[in-house]
Design an enzyme around this catalytic site. Structure first.
Site, short mmCIF file in Angstrom:
data_model
loop_
_atom_site.label_atom_id
_atom_site.label_comp_id
_atom_site.label_asym_id
_atom_site.label_seq_id
_atom_site.Cartn_x
_atom_site.Cartn_y
_atom_site.Cartn_z
N CYS A 122 -11.80 -1.83 5.31
CA CYS A 122 -10.77 -1.16 5.94
C CYS A 122 -10.13 0.01 4.73
O CYS A 122 -10.60 1.21 5.73
CB CYS A 122 -9.37 -1.92 6.63
SG CYS A 122 -9.84 -3.34 6.75
N1 SAJ Z 1 -2.34 -1.91 -1.69
C1 SAJ Z 1 -1.48 -1.37 -2.89
N2 SAJ Z 1 -0.06 -1.32 -2.52
C2 SAJ Z 1 0.73 -1.93 -1.25
C3 SAJ Z 1 -0.70 -1.96 -0.69
C4 SAJ Z 1 -1.68 -2.14 -0.76
O1 SAJ Z 1 -1.82 -0.56 -3.68
O2 SAJ Z 1 1.74 -1.45 -1.44
C5 SAJ Z 1 -4.09 -2.33 -1.89
C6 SAJ Z 1 -3.87 -3.96 -2.16
O3 SAJ Z 1 -4.26 -4.09 -3.35
C7 SAJ Z 1 -5.42 -3.80 -2.02
C8 SAJ Z 1 -5.53 -2.22 -0.98
O4 SAJ Z 1 -4.42 -1.99 -0.84
O5 SAJ Z 1 -6.28 -3.37 -3.00
C9 SAJ Z 1 -5.86 -2.65 0.60
O6 SAJ Z 1 -4.63 -3.73 0.99
P1 SAJ Z 1 -4.24 -3.95 2.35
O7 SAJ Z 1 -2.80 -4.56 1.87
O8 SAJ Z 1 -3.61 -3.33 2.80
O9 SAJ Z 1 -4.49 -5.65 2.78
P2 SAJ Z 1 -6.22 -5.27 3.64
O10 SAJ Z 1 -7.21 -3.88 3.16
O11 SAJ Z 1 -6.23 -6.37 4.04
O12 SAJ Z 1 -5.69 -4.63 4.74
C10 SAJ Z 1 -5.30 -5.23 6.14
C11 SAJ Z 1 -5.55 -4.48 7.26
N3 SAJ Z 1 -5.72 -5.14 8.05
C12 SAJ Z 1 -6.51 -4.01 8.51
O13 SAJ Z 1 -7.22 -3.45 8.78
C13 SAJ Z 1 -6.82 -5.42 9.92
C14 SAJ Z 1 -3.57 -3.92 7.13
O14 SAJ Z 1 -3.38 -3.07 8.28
C15 SAJ Z 1 -2.97 -4.54 7.15
O15 SAJ Z 1 -0.98 -4.03 7.42
C16 SAJ Z 1 -3.08 -5.16 5.90
O16 SAJ Z 1 -4.37 -6.25 5.58
C17 SAJ Z 1 -1.22 -5.87 5.62
O17 SAJ Z 1 -0.71 -5.94 6.22
O18 SAJ Z 1 -1.95 -6.95 5.02
#
Ligand code: SAJ
Length: 445
Positions: free
Chosen positions: A282
Site C-alpha cells: 500500500c
Molecule cells: N514504517 C516505518 N515507520 C513507521 C511506520 C511504518 O518505517 O513509523 C514502515 C513499516 O515497517 C512498513 C511500511 O512502513 O514497512 C508500511 O507500514 P504501515 O504501518 O503503513 O503498514 P501497512 O502497509 O500495513 O499499512 C496499512 C495501511 N492500510 C491500508 O493502506 C489499507 C495503513 O493505512 C494503515 O494506517 C497501516 O496499515 C497501519 O496503521 O498499520
C-alpha cells in the site's frame, strides 16, 4: 419517504429498499485481504454473497470453509458457507442476478513505475457482460482520482444503461489493516463517493446494513483522493522521520531519543519511527499513483517524490551503516557472516511484498557477505539472482554471525537471548532498547 429519497430515480429507490430489506445479493470480485473480509462482513449482515476470484485454488479452499487470510478464521467462513450465505465462483455469469458488486482487485505498479490498472479494466469488461438495470457497482481498489469515472463508467454505459438512472456506480476506499483487530471492516468508518448523488445514496444503503459509520462524499474523485491522502500522509511522514535519522547520524545524535521525547507532546505531533525502508503493497505504491496522475496535468508532487527517494534509499543507508560499524570492530562485510533477523515488511506479518529486507540482503550479498536470515513467518525468500531459506537454528546462526542485522522487529523474537549470544548487532528498529536491552555491541539506526 424523506425529501432526499423522493429526489431519487425509481431504480435507486427500489435498490435501496432491497438492501434495507436484506433481500439483496452481493457479488465480491477479488477475494484477497480486502475482498474476503468484506464478503464475510456482508454475509454476517444478512446478505446473500457470491465471492468471485479468478484463482480456482482459492475458490476450492473457500468452498471447503478454509481461509487463507489471517484475519478470517475457518470457523466463521464455514458457518456462512454451510448456511448458504456465502457462495464462491470463478464465473462472472454467476453474478448476473446480483444487486450490488464490490470490486476488490490489486492496483500495483508496472516495472516502469506507472499505475497498472489492468485488473480494474479486465473486471469492468467482464462485469459489462452481466450488467443489468437496477445494479450497483462499487470500486474499492486504491487508485488515482478519476479512475472510476474515466475507466469504469464508460464500460458500464457501453451497455446503453445510464449511470445514475438505470444503474449506480461509486468508489469506496478499502481501509483494511491486515492483522489489526481493534479497527475492522465493520467499525472502520467507510468513505463513499458516487458518480451522482443517487449513486452515493445507493452505495451508502448497501454498506450501511453492514458497517457502523458511513461517510458520504461529493464524488468518486473525492473518495479516491481521500485514500491517497491517507497513505501519502504515512509515506511522507515515514520519509521525514527517516531523514531525521540521517540528520541525527550526521550530527552524532540519537534519533530514537529525539522521537521518544517529541512523542510526549500530547497534541500537534504524531509519532513515526525510522526503519530500514518502506514495505508493503500500500504505502510505497499508493502515493505514486497520485504523483503519476499529477504529472498528466503538469504538476510535480515534490513531497511524494522526495519521500519515495528517501524511503527507497534506506536499505542502502542501513548497509552503509553496517559496513561502517563493522569497520569499527576491524571487520569488513566481504567474507563476513551476517544474519538478517526478520524479512517481512513489518512486524508480526508474513507478507514480504516490497519488503526492504530484500534490498538489504541483496546489497549485503553484492558486498560479498555470507548472508543468512531467520524469520518465523517467512520460510523462503527470493531476490534478483538469489534465494534463501529461513535458518531453522536461530541461536546457532546468531552465535556464528559476525553481525546480526535486525530488520523486522517481530514480537516473538527472544531479544535477550539474541543480545546475549550475538557478537555484534545492528538494530534498525530500536527493538532491543524498547525492551530495555542495551549493550556496547548493539548499534542502532
Ligand atoms: N514504517 C516505518 N515507520 C513507521 C511506520 C511504518 O518505517 O513509523 C514502515 C513499516 O515497517 C512498513 C511500511 O512502513 O514497512 C508500511 O507500514 P504501515 O504501518 O503503513 O503498514 P501497512 O502497509 O500495513 O499499512 C496499512 C495501511 N492500510 C491500508 O493502506 C489499507 C495503513 O493505512 C494503515 O494506517 C497501516 O496499515 C497501519 O496503521 O498499520
Amino acid at each position: 419517504m424523506s425529501k432526499k429519497e423522493s429526489m431519487l430515480p425509481p431504480a435507486a429507490l427500489k435498490l435501496i429498499e432491497r438492501f434495507k430489506q436484506g433481500e439483496a445479493t452481493i457479488g465480491i470480485v477479488g477475494l484477497g485481504y480486502v475482498g474476503l473480509p468484506l464478503a464475510v462482513v456482508l454475509g454476517e449482515a444478512g446478505y446473500q454473497v457470491i465471492g468471485l476470484d479468478v484463482d480456482p485454488a482459492k475458490i476450492e479452499l473457500l468452498r471447503d470453509g478454509k481461509s487463507y487470510i489471517e484475519d478470517i478464521g475457518d470457523e466463521i467462513l464455514s458457518r456462512l458457507v454451510d448456511d448458504g450465505r456465502l457462495k464462491f465462483t470463478t464465473e462472472y455469469a454467476d453474478l448476473a442476478e446480483v444487486d450490488g458488486v464490490s470490486i476488490c482487485v490489486p492496483t500495483p505498479l508496472r516495472k516502469t513505475g506507472d499505475p497498472d490498472l489492468s485488473y480494474i479494466v479486465s473486471v469492468s469488461k467482464a462485469l459489462r457482460e452481466v450488467l443489468h438495470a437496477g445494479m450497483l457497482i462499487i470500486l474499492e481498489s486504491t487508485t488515482y482520482p478519476g479512475t472510476t469515472r474515466e475507466l469504469v463508467q464508460p464500460e458500464m454505459e457501453s451497455t446503453g444503461l445510464k449511470v445514475g438512472d438505470d444503474l449506480f456506480l461509486a468508489f469506496s476506499p478499502e481501509r483494511v489493516d491486515p492483522g489489526r483487530s481493534d479497527w475492522t471492516t465493520v467499525n472502520t468508518p467507510k468513505v463513499i463517493g458516487g458518480i451522482t448523488p443517487a449513486c452515493t445514496e445507493v452505495a451508502a444503503a448497501m454498506y450501511g446494513q453492514a458497517m457502523k459509520t458511513i461517510v458520504p462524499v461529493a464524488s468518486t474523485e473525492t473518495a479516491e483522493m481521500t485514500k491517497l491522502l491517507e497513505n501519502t500522509f504515512r509515506a511522507v511522514n515515514i520519509g521525514l522521520v527517516n531523514e531525521m535519522a540521517l540528520m541525527c547520524d550526521r550530527l552524532g545524535m540519537d534519533v530514537w531519543e529525539v522521537i521518544e521525547a517529541a512523542g510526549t507532546k500530547p497534541f500537534g505531533f504524531m509519532k513515526f519511527t525510522p526503519g530500514p525502508g518502506l514495505g508493503g503493497h500500500c504505502i510505497p505504491i499508493d502515493p505514486l499513483y497520485l504523483s503519476w496522475k499529477l504529472k498528466s496535468v503538469k504538476y510535480n508532487a515534490r513531497f511524494i517524490e522526495l519521500a519515495s527517494e528517501i524511503n527507497t534509499n534506506m536499505p542502502r543507508y542501513v548497509v552503509q551503516r553496517v559496513q561502517d560499524a563493522m569497520n569499527l570492530i576491524g571487520k569488513s562485510i566481504h567474507g563476513s557472516k551476517i544474519l538478517v533477523l526478520g524479512v517481512a515488511y513489518k512486524k508480526d506479518v508474513s507478507d514480504v511484498r516490497e519488503s526492504p529486507a530484500l534490498d538489504v540482503i541483496g546489497l549485503l550479498l553484492d558486498k560479498g557477505a555470507q548472508v543468512e536470515y531467520h524469520d518465523p513467518y517467512v520460510p523462503l525468500i527470493e531476490g534478483e539472482g538469489w534465494s534463501l531459506k529461513s535458518s531453522s537454528d536461530v541461536s546457532g546462526a546468531v552465535k556464528q554471525a559476525d553481525c546480526v542485522v535486525l530488520v523486522t522487529d517481530h514480537s516473538d523474537f527472544d531479544y535477550q537471548g539474541i543480545a546475549n549470544a550475538a557478537k555484534f548487532i545492528f538494530d534498525t528498529r530500536n527493538a532491543f532498547r524498547y525492551r530495555g536491552i542495551e549493550s556496547a555491541k548493539i548499534m542502532r539506526l
